[in-house]
Design an enzyme around this catalytic site. Structure first.
Site, short mmCIF file in Angstrom:
data_model
loop_
_atom_site.label_atom_id
_atom_site.label_comp_id
_atom_site.label_asym_id
_atom_site.label_seq_id
_atom_site.Cartn_x
_atom_site.Cartn_y
_atom_site.Cartn_z
N ALA A 174 0.69 -1.24 0.45
CA ALA A 174 -0.05 0.48 0.05
C ALA A 174 0.95 1.12 -0.52
CB ALA A 174 -0.92 0.09 1.54
N ASP A 175 2.00 0.83 0.86
CA ASP A 175 3.08 2.51 1.54
C ASP A 175 3.71 2.61 -0.85
OD1 ASP A 175 2.37 3.37 3.55
OD2 ASP A 175 4.08 1.38 4.46
N MET A 176 4.19 1.70 -1.10
CA MET A 176 4.82 1.40 -2.00
C MET A 176 4.01 1.75 -3.35
SD MET A 176 7.80 -1.94 -2.02
CE MET A 176 8.28 -1.78 -0.80
#
Length: 403
Positions: A174-176
């Site tokens: 999700a962050d990436m």
């Protein structure tokens, strides 16, 4: 060689993963990135370990996401610090921030305030749930975004199977993905600003990014009323497609059409499977999944993985080993493509090895001009260049505890 984004100035107020990855991506492509860090320890990700880089306080996580940046230590919660940041924003092309919505408005550093001092500014806000809506004030972490978006419900072994139940992906996708989506949106906004002289606010959130990635499961539900269930490493729509074992180690195999299955069956020494009515078409193989998989597993247990991989490659069947980081380090393709690079760092070795950018540009390739900075390493130079401060002004700010 000049980078594609040479001359673009990026003011990076982000921490942890999504924002720093966006900033690093822009930096790899040639942008000048200034990372604004909290006085003292800097970005929280520096301390998120173990492991840590030997001889330093930086986690190995941090060094993976923070090359090609200069570090400025600044307390912008104080009016004097916020004023310095506004001076810098007036000269910036891009500002990245991932504070909780509304936080920066308290310091006059929100989009409307900075737009007034720099109409061309691209102001990118990265958050858990966006700048509006009933969830806007919630904190958002990767784990929560994976759960709420539905990703975990389609990831993992089926209920009732050993180890069954929802699973998060083993890296913070999700962050990436949000960091990469932010970089794409920033580039689009820069193109608009170049054409029109008009900046804009860019919003990217973990929840929406991950929801958008669930295109097939959501389309199956929205358009057919079908819930896609967890299937572990197998595919709902193709057989064989999953993890198999040779006599010594595991590998993955993917067969997506009937032509490939003919070649696959021959490579395993059972060309008759392709003529068997139970397996001739993919729909037949899906209907007789367990029978066929049992036959494949029995055949593959007779030879080592390396031999199977060679046979499958010769037959042009998509396949590969399940690698560890140690395997990847020595992978001949990774080495030939230069996917591991060294950049300067303050640790005892003086350098760290990190993964290169996956983006390949023939005329303006990604470059690794700067290493991983120490907290506040470039404060004086950045304040002089970006804020136009004199040596006396910088000394006074340091004495007052602002930088």
């Amino acid at each position: 060689m000049a980078g594609a984004l040479e001359g673009v100035r990026v003011l990076d107020l982000t921490r942890v993963v999504a924002g720093p990855l966006c900033a690093q991506t822009l930096g790899d492509l040639g942008a000048e990135v200034v990372k604004v860090e909290r006085r003292g320890d800097g970005d929280d990700l520096r301390a998120l370990g173990p492991p840590f880089v030997p001889g330093s306080e930086d986690s190995t996580y941090f060094v993976a996401l923070n090359r090609n940046k200069r570090s400025l230590s600044l307390d912008f919660a104080r009016p004097e610090g916020a004023a310095i940041l506004r001076r810098m924003a007036a000269r910036a092309d891009v500002l990245l921030e991932n504070f909780r919505p509304g936080t920066l408005a308290k310091y006059g550093l929100d989009w409307p305030s900075l737009r007034a001092v720099n109409p061309r500014l691209v102001y990118c806000s990265i958050s858990g749930f966006g700048q509006s809506g009933p969830y806007a004030d919630r904190s958002g972490y990767d784990f929560v975004a994976q759960a709420m978006s539905g990703l975990m419900e389609v990831t993992g072994e089926p209920d009732g199977a050993p180890g069954g139940g929802p699973q998060r992906v083993g890296v913070p996708v999700a962050d990436m993905f949000t960091g990469q989506a932010a970089a794409i949106a920033v580039l689009a906004a820069l193109r608009h600003a170049e054409r029109t002289g008009e900046g804009q606010q860019v919003e990217v959130s973990l929840f929406e990014t991950m929801t958008a990635l669930l295109q097939h499961p959501m389309s199956a539900w929205l358009n057919a009323g079908v819930l896609v269930r967890r299937s572990g490493n197998e595919s709902h729509v193709a057989v064989p497609y999953g993890v198999f074992s040779g006599s010594d180690a595991k590998l993955v195999i993917g067969v997506l059409n009937d032509r490939e299955f003919v070649r696959f069956a021959a490579a395993l020494g059972h060309p008759e499977w392709a003529e068997d009515e139970r397996f001739r078409r993919n729909r037949d193989r899906v209907a007789n999944r367990e029978l066929l998989l049992g036959m494949i597993r029995e055949a593959m247990a007779t030879r080592p993985r390396a031999e199977w991989l060679e046979r499958l490659r010769a037959a042009k069947i998509t396949s590969g080993p399940i690698n560890t980081p140690a395997d990847i380090e020595h992978d001949p393709h990774i080495r030939a493509r230069g996917m591991i690079v060294e950049v300067p760092h303050r640790g005892t070795a003086g350098r760290v090895r990190v993964l290169a950018s996956p983006m390949r540009l023939s005329a303006t390739p990604a470059e690794y001009r700067r290493g991983v900075p120490t907290p506040g390493e470039h404060t004086d130079a950045v304040l002089a260049e970006w804020a136009g401060m004199s040596e006396a002004e910088i000394a006074a700010a340091r004495a007052a505890g602002i930088v």
